[in-house]
Design a protein around this motif. Structure first.
Motif, PDB file in Angstrom:
ATOM      1  N   CYS A 264      32.947 -37.028 -40.246  1.00 45.11           N
ATOM      2  CA  CYS A 264      32.438 -36.040 -41.206  1.00 45.11           C
ATOM      3  C   CYS A 264      31.632 -34.948 -40.502  1.00 45.11           C
ATOM      4  O   CYS A 264      30.684 -35.225 -39.771  1.00 45.11           O
ATOM      5  CB  CYS A 264      31.585 -36.718 -42.273  1.00 45.11           C
ATOM      6  SG  CYS A 264      30.989 -35.525 -43.481  1.00 45.11           S
TER       7      CYS A 264
ATOM      8  N   GLU B 103      30.004 -32.705 -42.101  1.00 43.54           N
ATOM      9  CA  GLU B 103      28.947 -32.324 -43.053  1.00 43.54           C
ATOM     10  C   GLU B 103      29.111 -30.886 -43.551  1.00 43.54           C
ATOM     11  O   GLU B 103      28.146 -30.213 -43.875  1.00 43.54           O
ATOM     12  CB  GLU B 103      27.555 -32.552 -42.461  1.00 43.54           C
ATOM     13  CG  GLU B 103      27.317 -34.002 -42.087  1.00 43.54           C
ATOM     14  CD  GLU B 103      25.902 -34.299 -41.614  1.00 43.54           C
ATOM     15  OE1 GLU B 103      24.977 -33.596 -42.028  1.00 43.54           O
ATOM     16  OE2 GLU B 103      25.753 -35.251 -40.822  1.00 43.54           O
TER      17      GLU B 103
ATOM     18  N   GLY C  77      30.568 -30.010 -46.254  1.00 40.67           N
ATOM     19  CA  GLY C  77      30.337 -29.982 -47.694  1.00 40.67           C
ATOM     20  C   GLY C  77      31.461 -29.368 -48.516  1.00 40.67           C
ATOM     21  O   GLY C  77      31.306 -29.128 -49.714  1.00 40.67           O
ATOM     22  N   ARG C  78      32.606 -29.120 -47.886  1.00 40.46           N
ATOM     23  CA  ARG C  78      33.717 -28.510 -48.639  1.00 40.46           C
ATOM     24  C   ARG C  78      34.198 -29.450 -49.735  1.00 40.46           C
ATOM     25  O   ARG C  78      34.628 -29.014 -50.800  1.00 40.46           O
ATOM     26  CB  ARG C  78      34.852 -28.160 -47.691  1.00 40.46           C
ATOM     27  CG  ARG C  78      34.465 -27.061 -46.723  1.00 40.46           C
ATOM     28  CD  ARG C  78      35.606 -26.689 -45.801  1.00 40.46           C
ATOM     29  NE  ARG C  78      35.261 -25.503 -45.044  1.00 40.46           N
ATOM     30  CZ  ARG C  78      34.749 -25.516 -43.820  1.00 40.46           C
ATOM     31  NH1 ARG C  78      34.518 -26.660 -43.203  1.00 40.46           N
ATOM     32  NH2 ARG C  78      34.452 -24.388 -43.205  1.00 40.46           N
ATOM     33  N   CYS C  79      34.168 -30.744 -49.460  1.00 37.26           N
ATOM     34  CA  CYS C  79      34.622 -31.739 -50.446  1.00 37.26           C
ATOM     35  C   CYS C  79      33.741 -31.672 -51.700  1.00 37.26           C
ATOM     36  O   CYS C  79      34.238 -31.573 -52.816  1.00 37.26           O
ATOM     37  CB  CYS C  79      34.577 -33.145 -49.823  1.00 37.26           C
ATOM     38  SG  CYS C  79      33.024 -33.542 -49.023  1.00 37.26           S
TER      39      CYS C  79
ATOM     40  N   LYS D 122      30.721 -35.903 -50.026  1.00 37.16           N
ATOM     41  CA  LYS D 122      30.112 -35.791 -48.697  1.00 37.16           C
ATOM     42  C   LYS D 122      28.978 -36.801 -48.552  1.00 37.16           C
ATOM     43  O   LYS D 122      28.893 -37.531 -47.566  1.00 37.16           O
ATOM     44  CB  LYS D 122      29.567 -34.369 -48.505  1.00 37.16           C
ATOM     45  CG  LYS D 122      28.647 -34.203 -47.313  1.00 37.16           C
ATOM     46  CD  LYS D 122      28.221 -32.763 -47.163  1.00 37.16           C
ATOM     47  CE  LYS D 122      26.765 -32.644 -46.764  1.00 37.16           C
ATOM     48  NZ  LYS D 122      26.337 -31.256 -46.593  1.00 37.16           N
TER      49      LYS D 122
ATOM     50  N   THR E  23      30.116 -40.340 -48.066  1.00 33.19           N
ATOM     51  CA  THR E  23      30.533 -40.581 -46.675  1.00 33.19           C
ATOM     52  C   THR E  23      29.307 -40.754 -45.776  1.00 33.19           C
ATOM     53  O   THR E  23      29.239 -41.678 -44.959  1.00 33.19           O
ATOM     54  CB  THR E  23      31.398 -39.386 -46.193  1.00 33.19           C
ATOM     55  OG1 THR E  23      32.482 -39.221 -47.100  1.00 33.19           O
ATOM     56  CG2 THR E  23      31.937 -39.602 -44.801  1.00 33.19           C
TER      57      THR E  23
ATOM     58  N   CYS F  80      39.125 -31.396 -47.306  1.00 30.88           N
ATOM     59  CA  CYS F  80      38.503 -31.869 -46.056  1.00 30.88           C
ATOM     60  C   CYS F  80      39.332 -31.454 -44.833  1.00 30.88           C
ATOM     61  O   CYS F  80      40.491 -31.831 -44.714  1.00 30.88           O
ATOM     62  CB  CYS F  80      38.351 -33.386 -46.088  1.00 30.88           C
ATOM     63  SG  CYS F  80      37.575 -33.995 -44.567  1.00 30.88           S
ATOM     64  N   PRO F  81      38.729 -30.703 -43.918  1.00 32.99           N
ATOM     65  CA  PRO F  81      39.516 -30.217 -42.771  1.00 32.99           C
ATOM     66  C   PRO F  81      39.916 -31.323 -41.805  1.00 32.99           C
ATOM     67  O   PRO F  81      40.816 -31.135 -41.000  1.00 32.99           O
ATOM     68  CB  PRO F  81      38.562 -29.223 -42.094  1.00 32.99           C
ATOM     69  CG  PRO F  81      37.197 -29.603 -42.553  1.00 32.99           C
ATOM     70  CD  PRO F  81      37.346 -30.208 -43.909  1.00 32.99           C
ATOM     71  N   VAL F  82      39.242 -32.472 -41.891  1.00 31.77           N
ATOM     72  CA  VAL F  82      39.537 -33.546 -40.923  1.00 31.77           C
ATOM     73  C   VAL F  82      40.135 -34.774 -41.608  1.00 31.77           C
ATOM     74  O   VAL F  82      40.108 -35.873 -41.068  1.00 31.77           O
ATOM     75  CB  VAL F  82      38.276 -33.914 -40.103  1.00 31.77           C
ATOM     76  CG1 VAL F  82      38.019 -32.883 -39.029  1.00 31.77           C
ATOM     77  CG2 VAL F  82      37.055 -34.064 -40.996  1.00 31.77           C
TER      78      VAL F  82
ATOM     79  N   ILE G 171      39.466 -36.776 -44.150  1.00 33.86           N
ATOM     80  CA  ILE G 171      38.712 -37.958 -44.572  1.00 33.86           C
ATOM     81  C   ILE G 171      39.153 -38.300 -45.989  1.00 33.86           C
ATOM     82  O   ILE G 171      39.393 -37.400 -46.798  1.00 33.86           O
ATOM     83  CB  ILE G 171      37.199 -37.663 -44.500  1.00 33.86           C
ATOM     84  CG1 ILE G 171      36.794 -37.525 -43.026  1.00 33.86           C
ATOM     85  CG2 ILE G 171      36.379 -38.756 -45.187  1.00 33.86           C
ATOM     86  CD1 ILE G 171      35.406 -36.998 -42.809  1.00 33.86           C
TER      87      ILE G 171
ATOM     88  N   TYR H  65      38.441 -40.422 -49.654  1.00 33.48           N
ATOM     89  CA  TYR H  65      37.331 -40.962 -50.460  1.00 33.48           C
ATOM     90  C   TYR H  65      37.840 -41.790 -51.620  1.00 33.48           C
ATOM     91  O   TYR H  65      37.238 -42.770 -51.998  1.00 33.48           O
ATOM     92  CB  TYR H  65      36.471 -39.835 -51.057  1.00 33.48           C
ATOM     93  CG  TYR H  65      36.355 -38.634 -50.176  1.00 33.48           C
ATOM     94  CD1 TYR H  65      37.388 -37.714 -50.103  1.00 33.48           C
ATOM     95  CD2 TYR H  65      35.235 -38.434 -49.390  1.00 33.48           C
ATOM     96  CE1 TYR H  65      37.309 -36.617 -49.275  1.00 33.48           C
ATOM     97  CE2 TYR H  65      35.158 -37.331 -48.551  1.00 33.48           C
ATOM     98  CZ  TYR H  65      36.196 -36.436 -48.509  1.00 33.48           C
ATOM     99  OH  TYR H  65      36.118 -35.350 -47.692  1.00 33.48           O
TER     100      TYR H  65
HETATM  101  S1  SF4 Z   1      35.008 -31.940 -46.375  1.00 34.65           S
HETATM  102 FE1  SF4 Z   1      35.279 -33.688 -44.957  1.00 34.65          FE
HETATM  103  S2  SF4 Z   1      34.162 -33.070 -43.132  1.00 34.65           S
HETATM  104 FE2  SF4 Z   1      33.438 -31.724 -44.782  1.00 34.65          FE
HETATM  105  S3  SF4 Z   1      31.637 -32.799 -45.627  1.00 34.65           S
HETATM  106 FE3  SF4 Z   1      33.393 -33.455 -46.820  1.00 34.65          FE
HETATM  107  S4  SF4 Z   1      34.008 -35.341 -45.778  1.00 34.65           S
HETATM  108 FE4  SF4 Z   1      32.726 -34.268 -44.372  1.00 34.65          FE
END
Ligand code: SF4
Ligand code: SF4
Length: 685
Positions: free
Chosen positions: A284, A286, A288-290, A306, A309, A370-372, A374, A376
């Motif tokens: 993560c 962080e 905060g896009r999610c 976020k 996570t 989420c750009p990576v 993740i 949920y």
């Molecule tokens: S979008 Fe993904 S990387 Fe960004 S805060 Fe949410 S969980 Fe973390």
């Protein structure tokens, strides 16, 4: 420069980094294993697209550019860092092919200089974001600024070292200090330093060199203890993402055996997380896009994907010693250690509050953003599973839905004998009478029992009849697909219904299943294959668009109106069906389709998914304004100034009708695409 100092720095920093990685690795191996090495070609393709080309970051234009510049800069400058570490031992060190005068060396020098400047530009943009714009979604605190300062200082230190070194060499050779196209940034720095004394030059050269070399090692060791661990884990997390259809929740095989053996059902303790789930927590950023896209958070609920996570991650870090110790006891077979986790409390409610879990509509907006990559929803549903199946702790209203699905095969608990009552006055054949029908029209619970939704069903049946489709329904043989049960955490009930339906479907073996409900569509298409029912499933939006395209339906009646279209999460985000419902609407003469600002994969949930349809919304978090999800979505649709609102889901329809009533806008009517098409084809209702 100074071999002893360089050796101490390298051994110390890399040793510490290796120790930190080992500790993180130990936490990753606490839970069950899972294989993520299938379909390597597809994994590599996605890694290229989403990790290297950073496709999802492009959703945020300026931040995306800044991140891409820094990311590419890091790749290019990796070699530079290795060269500098080598120069700690030999000031003229270079990797041979990249040496001074070598063609590749010139190319690399040029690229390196360009990227030093681009990384500085990227960090400046991020400084602007963090210091001036301060978007709400970003985590507060100094860590982000500190990392940016380190990166910017490394770049400036590199320029200082390069410039001073170029002046030193020029003076030693008696050459003029001038601009070199292959080292543009370095030579500008050299020209700026052209007049400093030899002593000062030497100090600046050392300062640039050691600042760069040391900061890289400091940065390396900050990674595992900060949100910037994604620099290490981001690419693997994208590579190991789930390749299963997005709408498929992980199955729980042998659930009856688990019940008999009294094994833990659902996610109860942190050490049950697989290595991939822990990798999610490490990754993560962080950003905060999610949370920014979460309809529950956006309407004041306590849920923030976020924060969920981060809470799990922080809890894992905090109890590292106890968790690793308990695993050691288990593996040594210590008495009473089989199920032990060092006496740590259960995740819910100690780490995650139940109201966080029950606020989720499972809309998937967070995961799309989420750009990576993740996830949920799987974790949320798994924690719900534990609450429901092991502790019987769930919102009271869900009890009625569970009972209804158990006794009458529908969450409203209407008599199952009324399932086909909507067919009254219509010629709708049953599969029992017509087992060789080409198409099975899967009606679904809402469209079978809800008075308003029945109008969608009747319109659909009329359209099928008009188009001459050879179809039939299951009638009383149809049961709820179990989607609300599964998403509410009642996996046992879901599996019971899925097996029952799978048996009936396999008995008839329909060539195609068509349904008006995106939840049924998603479950039948993506989840039933786990239960041996693998059929071609088509949503009515696609089926109707095709019938129109084939000329089997001719929408000739004008509907002169502007219609705002609302995407259903389970049709759009989960199954990427965006165009067919719009195509169907556009085929109607006179109808203008309006798009709300939040549309397609950024469309806001209506608030019904994830079994929310059958419970009250959770209360607002302290200090937040309590708002209903459907009202907020209705406002977004009304902003387009429509004459009517359309959707392609009976659940969405109900939520939007309530939303329009809640805003006293009954003048704006709500329709399903099938109803509008039926009107345009000439039907009367
Ligand atoms: S979008 Fe993904 S990387 Fe960004 S805060 Fe949410 S969980 Fe973390
Ligand atoms: S699935 Fe939807 S409601 Fe649930 S956490 Fe993600 S964005 Fe929020």
């Amino acid at each position: 420069m100074n071999p002893t100092t360089m050796t101490i720095l390298l051994v110390g920093a890399w040793g510490l980094f290796a120790w930190q990685l080992y500790r993180r690795w130990r936490l990753m191996t606490l839970g069950p294993n899972e294989s993520r090495f299938d379909h390597l070609g597809e994994r590599i393709r996605r890694t290229w697209e989403y990790a290297f080309a950073q496709k999802r970051m492009r959703r945020y234009w300026w931040a995306g550019i800044a991140h891409q510049l820094i990311f590419l800069g890091f790749i290019v400058l990796l070699l530079r860092t290795l060269i500098l570490w080598g120069r700690g031992y030999d000031e003229s060190f270079n990797f041979w092919v990249f040496g001074v005068g070598q063609p590749l060396g010139k190319v690399y020098s040029f690229l390196k200089d360009i990227f030093v400047v681009l990384v500085l530009a990227g960090t400046s943009l991020f400084f602007y974001y963090r210091i001036v714009l301060k978007p709400e979604r970003l985590s507060k605190g100094f860590e982000g600024i500190l990392i940016l300062l380190i990166i910017a200082t490394m770049m400036l230190a590199d320029l200082l070292y390069d410039g001073a070194e170029m002046v030193r060499v020029a003076r030693a050779e008696g050459a003029a200090i001038e601009f070199h196209a292959v080292e543009p940034a370095g030579s500008i720095a050299a020209m700026a330093l052209a007049h400093v004394s030899d002593g000062t030059l030497n100090v600046l050269r050392h300062l640039g060199f050691w600042t760069h070399g040391t900061l890289v090692l400091l940065f390396l060791n900050l990674l595992p203890i900060s949100k910037h661990f994604h620099v290490v884990t981001g690419i693997p997390n994208v590579f190991f993402q789930s390749l299963a259809p997005r709408g498929r929740l992980p199955n729980v095989p042998d659930i009856e055996g688990m019940l008999e053996r009294e094994e833990t059902l659902g996610l109860k303790r942190i050490e049950q997380l697989s290595w991939k789930a822990v990798l999610d927590l490490y990754t993560c950023t962080e950003c905060g896009r999610c949370t920014d896209q979460c309809p529950a958070h956006g309407t004041g609920k306590l849920l923030s994907p976020k924060q969920l996570t981060l809470d799990l991650r922080d809890y894992l870090y905090k109890h590292e010693k106890a968790l690793v110790g308990a695993k050691g006891s288990r593996s040594q077979g210590a008495e009473g250690a089989e199920d032990g986790n060092g006496g740590l409390p259960e995740l819910v409610p100690d780490v995650i509050k139940p109201e966080v879990l029950w606020a989720c509509t499972t809309c998937g907006a967070c995961e799309t953003e989420c750009p990576v990559f993740i996830t949920y929803v799987d974790k949320i549903v798994d924690m719900r599973r534990n609450l429901v199946m092991e502790k019987s702790e769930f919102p009271a209203e869900l009890q009625n839905a569970f009972r209804g699905m158990e006794t009458n095969s529908n969450p409203w608990n209407f008599p199952s004998s009324d399932r086909a009552a909507w067919t009254e006055g219509l010629a709708v054949p049953r599969m029992a009478e017509k087992p060789d029908a080409d198409v099975l029209f899967w009606v679904g619970c809402s469209a079978s029992f809800d008075d308003r939704a029945r109008r969608i069903t009747r319109a659909m049946a009329n359209l099928l009849n008009t188009a001459g489709v050879n179809y039939a329904i299951l009638g009383e043989e149809e049961c709820c697909t179990g989607d609300p049960a599964r998403r509410a955490g009642n996996e046992f009930l879901f599996q019971m219904l899925a097996q029952q339906n799978a048996e009936i479907l396999n008995n008839y073996k329909p060539r195609t299943i068509v349904t008006t409900c995106p939840h049924c569509f998603n479950t039948l298409a993506n989840e039933y294959p786990d239960f041996g029912a693998k059929f071609r499933v088509v949503h009515h939006s696609e089926f109707l668009a095709q019938l129109v395209a084939d000329g089997k339906l001719r929408p000739t009646n004008r509907i002169d109106a502007k219609v705002a279209f609302h995407d259903s999460c389970y049709l759009g985000r989960y199954n990427e069906i965006y165009e067919p419902p719009r195509e169907t609407l556009r085929s109607i003469p006179g109808l203008t389709v309006l798009e709300p600002t939040a549309t397609r994969d950024r469309g806001m949930c209506c608030g019904a998914g994830g079994a929310q349809m059958f419970k009250e919304e959770e209360h607002a978090r302290p200090g937040a304004q309590d708002e209903r999800v459907n009202l907020k979505r209705t406002d977004q649709l009304l902003e387009t100034k429509p004459d009517m609102v359309a959707s392609s889901c009976p659940f969405c329809q109900r939520m939007l009708i309530d939303g329009l009533a809640g805003r006293s806008r009954e003048d704006v009517k709500q329709f399903d695409i099938a109803e509008l098409l039926w009107q345009a084809v000439g039907g009367k209702g």
